[in-house]
Scaffold this active site. Structure first.
Site, PDB file in Angstrom:
ATOM      1  N   GLN A 289      15.268 108.696  13.955  1.00  0.00           N
ATOM      2  CA  GLN A 289      14.913 108.136  15.260  1.00  0.00           C
ATOM      3  C   GLN A 289      15.988 108.479  16.291  1.00  0.00           C
ATOM      4  O   GLN A 289      17.172 108.375  15.982  1.00  0.00           O
ATOM      5  CB  GLN A 289      14.781 106.619  15.153  1.00  0.00           C
ATOM      6  CG  GLN A 289      13.631 106.166  14.273  1.00  0.00           C
ATOM      7  CD  GLN A 289      12.287 106.244  14.986  1.00  0.00           C
ATOM      8  OE1 GLN A 289      12.213 106.581  16.165  1.00  0.00           O
ATOM      9  NE2 GLN A 289      11.233 105.949  14.253  1.00  0.00           N
ATOM     10  N   TYR A 318       3.429 106.626   5.810  1.00  0.00           N
ATOM     11  CA  TYR A 318       4.067 107.518   6.788  1.00  0.00           C
ATOM     12  C   TYR A 318       5.552 107.143   6.905  1.00  0.00           C
ATOM     13  O   TYR A 318       6.051 106.880   7.998  1.00  0.00           O
ATOM     14  CB  TYR A 318       3.414 107.393   8.162  1.00  0.00           C
ATOM     15  CG  TYR A 318       1.912 107.535   8.170  1.00  0.00           C
ATOM     16  CD1 TYR A 318       1.326 108.799   8.310  1.00  0.00           C
ATOM     17  CD2 TYR A 318       1.076 106.428   8.036  1.00  0.00           C
ATOM     18  CE1 TYR A 318      -0.059 108.928   8.329  1.00  0.00           C
ATOM     19  CE2 TYR A 318      -0.302 106.555   8.053  1.00  0.00           C
ATOM     20  CZ  TYR A 318      -0.870 107.801   8.212  1.00  0.00           C
ATOM     21  OH  TYR A 318      -2.226 107.919   8.242  1.00  0.00           O
ATOM     22  N   GLU A 339       4.964 109.687   2.131  1.00  0.00           N
ATOM     23  CA  GLU A 339       5.228 110.589   3.254  1.00  0.00           C
ATOM     24  C   GLU A 339       4.849 112.003   2.818  1.00  0.00           C
ATOM     25  O   GLU A 339       5.041 112.381   1.668  1.00  0.00           O
ATOM     26  CB  GLU A 339       6.730 110.470   3.597  1.00  0.00           C
ATOM     27  CG  GLU A 339       7.371 111.630   4.300  1.00  0.00           C
ATOM     28  CD  GLU A 339       6.858 111.860   5.711  1.00  0.00           C
ATOM     29  OE1 GLU A 339       6.703 110.893   6.463  1.00  0.00           O
ATOM     30  OE2 GLU A 339       6.593 113.034   6.031  1.00  0.00           O
ATOM     31  N   ASP A 387       3.117 103.710  10.126  1.00  0.00           N
ATOM     32  CA  ASP A 387       3.819 104.267  11.294  1.00  0.00           C
ATOM     33  C   ASP A 387       3.380 105.719  11.439  1.00  0.00           C
ATOM     34  O   ASP A 387       4.154 106.645  11.207  1.00  0.00           O
ATOM     35  CB  ASP A 387       5.341 104.161  11.080  1.00  0.00           C
ATOM     36  CG  ASP A 387       6.157 104.655  12.275  1.00  0.00           C
ATOM     37  OD1 ASP A 387       5.569 104.958  13.326  1.00  0.00           O
ATOM     38  OD2 ASP A 387       7.396 104.739  12.143  1.00  0.00           O
ATOM     39  N   CYS A 414       3.046 105.208  18.020  1.00  0.00           N
ATOM     40  CA  CYS A 414       3.665 105.916  19.150  1.00  0.00           C
ATOM     41  C   CYS A 414       2.589 106.365  20.129  1.00  0.00           C
ATOM     42  O   CYS A 414       2.880 107.104  21.066  1.00  0.00           O
ATOM     43  CB  CYS A 414       4.489 107.098  18.655  1.00  0.00           C
ATOM     44  SG  CYS A 414       3.547 108.259  17.663  1.00  0.00           S
TER      45      CYS A 414
HETATM   46  N1  SAH Z   1       8.472 105.623   9.660  1.00  0.00           N
HETATM   47  C1  SAH Z   1       9.351 106.740   9.856  1.00  0.00           C
HETATM   48  C2  SAH Z   1       8.674 108.024  10.394  1.00  0.00           C
HETATM   49  C3  SAH Z   1       7.431 107.894  11.189  1.00  0.00           C
HETATM   50  S1  SAH Z   1       6.912 109.398  11.959  1.00  0.00           S
HETATM   51  C4  SAH Z   1      10.507 106.340  10.735  1.00  0.00           C
HETATM   52  O1  SAH Z   1      10.433 105.352  11.447  1.00  0.00           O
HETATM   53  O2  SAH Z   1      11.530 107.012  10.714  1.00  0.00           O
HETATM   54  C5  SAH Z   1       5.417 109.737  11.102  1.00  0.00           C
HETATM   55  C6  SAH Z   1       5.611 110.409   9.758  1.00  0.00           C
HETATM   56  O3  SAH Z   1       4.333 110.612   9.156  1.00  0.00           O
HETATM   57  C7  SAH Z   1       6.260 111.778   9.796  1.00  0.00           C
HETATM   58  O4  SAH Z   1       7.404 111.750   8.969  1.00  0.00           O
HETATM   59  C8  SAH Z   1       5.184 112.734   9.242  1.00  0.00           C
HETATM   60  O5  SAH Z   1       5.734 113.779   8.459  1.00  0.00           O
HETATM   61  C9  SAH Z   1       4.361 111.815   8.383  1.00  0.00           C
HETATM   62  N2  SAH Z   1       2.949 112.182   8.117  1.00  0.00           N
HETATM   63  C10 SAH Z   1       2.086 112.853   8.912  1.00  0.00           C
HETATM   64  N3  SAH Z   1       0.859 112.879   8.355  1.00  0.00           N
HETATM   65  C11 SAH Z   1       0.940 112.205   7.177  1.00  0.00           C
HETATM   66  C12 SAH Z   1      -0.011 111.863   6.160  1.00  0.00           C
HETATM   67  N4  SAH Z   1      -1.276 112.244   6.252  1.00  0.00           N
HETATM   68  N5  SAH Z   1       0.421 111.147   5.102  1.00  0.00           N
HETATM   69  C13 SAH Z   1       1.715 110.747   5.012  1.00  0.00           C
HETATM   70  N6  SAH Z   1       2.656 111.047   5.943  1.00  0.00           N
HETATM   71  C14 SAH Z   1       2.275 111.761   7.018  1.00  0.00           C
END
Ligand code: SAH
Length: 459
Positions: A289, A318, A339, A387, A414
């Site tokens: 972040q 995610y 993830e 997320d 977001c």
């Molecule tokens: N929660 C984390 C990151 C959120 S960003 C934090 O706060 O740091 C969203 C994330 O979802 C990214 O890391 C992206 O790689 C992942 N992502 C995208 N599509 C996805 C899916 N279908 N399944 C799992 N993860 C996914």
């Protein structure tokens, strides 16, 4: 037969602005009811504008003269605000930015989700909404025959020269400028995008806000980095905070910043930072972040909404490098994170180990595929945290969540539009939206992060 438009290109007209778009343009209607988008204009203002481009149902114009100013307006402090694509709403006063973001969430929930009655809390902002970014990545290019260092112009690949970035941590802002001056003086050749030639493509620096550590990354098109030893000496001699200097090699003609190979030029290959009590190792390419101060606020809300007592099973969909999972693990019985990016899961596992957190398990894969598998294995979450990226949750994941019937769903978003769309599917499945809390993670830009709490209805 094509309809004649009420305005033509180059016309100058007087308009009043009623609205502000998600990308920070003012919206005006001409006398013929035609919509014009005007960068830099604010609701409540009047201006003489010149039409730049017309389409069938709307057009674009630029301000010639502002004839009535909004109370929301403030003078943008950044000298390249008008040209740089980084900040879209520096001309909006801090408090009004927070109201604008709350409005974006409210509008999306009402218009896309059909939730007209939901109370959206006031946006949680920063006391000082400047100098917050812990990472800066600056493109380097040859432009009009000389060394150009700055940010891309809006919707373009031209570089706007930049001496300071006012939303970046001042130390890393200074460090990238020191690296730039060294490279420029030493005659290191900047990257030439059209010829895919030259050496230096990007200078990146990031800092751990709570540890003060700094990593510098030089992205080059070549394996060799001329004057490397002297550059290292200059940087570490001047900045004891630097703990790591890396080189990333990107051979390809591409928009992506990083290439496949990363080498350690000096020091460690990671820096550390801390969110709450959890320590994170951050490597050159890890996602982390960018506003650590507000990340604590955001995750604090997620934790509060999760309502943990130490007995709960939590799924973090995610999960990235496991930031939310590890933040929640201390207050839960067991956390499962999923993830899609394998390197992020490796980081998540390392970070769990670094913090001696034994009750977090991570799996690589798509949330919409891994979580149904967990369901079939008999995992019963009390809380699911999601997320997702801007496109929101996959419909299959929404269905799985409804099948699993967790007591609470904490949705970190977001993008208000996809949040609204997904809530519209979750609510009829037996959930009530209890809280909607916008958090300003990116002051001076139009981005808004939202945490929503859904509670299962018991019948
Ligand atoms: N929660 C984390 C990151 C959120 S960003 C934090 O706060 O740091 C969203 C994330 O979802 C990214 O890391 C992206 O790689 C992942 N992502 C995208 N599509 C996805 C899916 N279908 N399944 C799992 N993860 C996914």
């Amino acid at each position: 037969m094509s309809k004649t438009l009420p305005v033509s290109k180059n016309d100058q007209i007087e308009v009043s602005f009623s609205d502000l778009t998600q990308d920070g343009s003012g919206v005006a209607k001409t006398t013929g009811g035609y919509t014009l988008f005007v960068p830099g204009a604010l609701p409540g203002e009047k201006a003489r504008v010149q039409v730049v481009k017309t389409k069938k149902n709307y057009g674009f114009a630029r301000i010639c003269e502002l004839t009535e100013r909004s109370r929301m307006r403030t003078d943008p402090p950044c000298p390249i605000f008008d040209q740089c694509g980084g900040c879209a709403i520096q001309h909006v006063a801090a408090g009004a930015q927070l109201d604008f973001k709350r409005g974006l969430v409210r509008d999306a929930l009402a218009h896309i989700g059909g939730f007209k009655e939901i109370n959206v809390e006031k946006t949680l902002g920063m006391a000082n909404p400047w100098y917050y970014r812990n990472k800066i990545q600056v493109p380097v290019a040859i432009q009009h025959g000389s060394f150009a260092f700055g940010f891309y112009r809006k919707r373009s690949h031209d570089i706007v020269p930049m001496d300071h970035c006012l939303i970046t941590d001042p130390l890393i802002d200074e460090i990238v400028q020191t690296a730039r001056t060294f490279m420029e003086t030493a005659g290191v050749e900047p990257y030439n995008e059209s010829k895919n030639h030259g050496v230096l493509r990007h200078v990146m620096a990031r800092t751990g806000r709570n540890t003060g550590e700094v990593m510098v990354v030089l992205v080059t098109r070549t394996k060799d980095l001329p004057h490397r030893k002297k550059l290292i000496k200059t940087l570490i001699g001047k900045y004891p905070q630097i703990k790591s200097i890396m080189q990333n090699i990107n051979l390809k003609r591409t928009n992506a910043i990083f290439g496949e190979t990363t080498k350690t030029l000096w020091g460690r290959d990671v820096i550390y930072d801390q969110i709450g009590t959890v320590r994170f190792a951050i490597s050159a390419r890890s996602f982390f972040q960018v506003n650590p101060q507000q990340t604590e606020v955001l995750y604090g809300k997620a934790l509060e909404f999760a309502g943990l007592t130490g007995e709960e099973t939590v799924i973090d969909a995610y999960c990235g490098i496991g930031t939310i999972s590890l933040f929640l693990a201390g207050q839960a019985k067991q956390v499962y994170g999923v993830e899609i990016v394998p390197e992020a899961i490796e980081d998540a596992r390392k970070n769990a180990e670094l913090n001696q957190i034994a009750n977090a398990r991570f799996e690589t894969g798509k949330a919409e595929e891994v979580i149904p598998k967990w369901r079939d294995q008999g995992i019963k979450p009390d809380v699911i945290v999601v997320d997702p990226p801007r496109k929101g949750c996959d419909a299959a994941l929404i269905q799985t969540m409804l099948d699993m019937k967790p007591d609470r769903i904490v949705y970190v978003s977001c993008n208000p539009a996809t949040l609204a769309r997904d809530l519209k599917m979750l609510v009829p499945g037996g959930y009530a939206v209890k809280k909607v809390q916008p958090v300003d993670m990116f002051p001076q830009t139009t981005h808004v992060e939202t945490v929503a709490l859904l509670q299962r209805n018991f019948v």
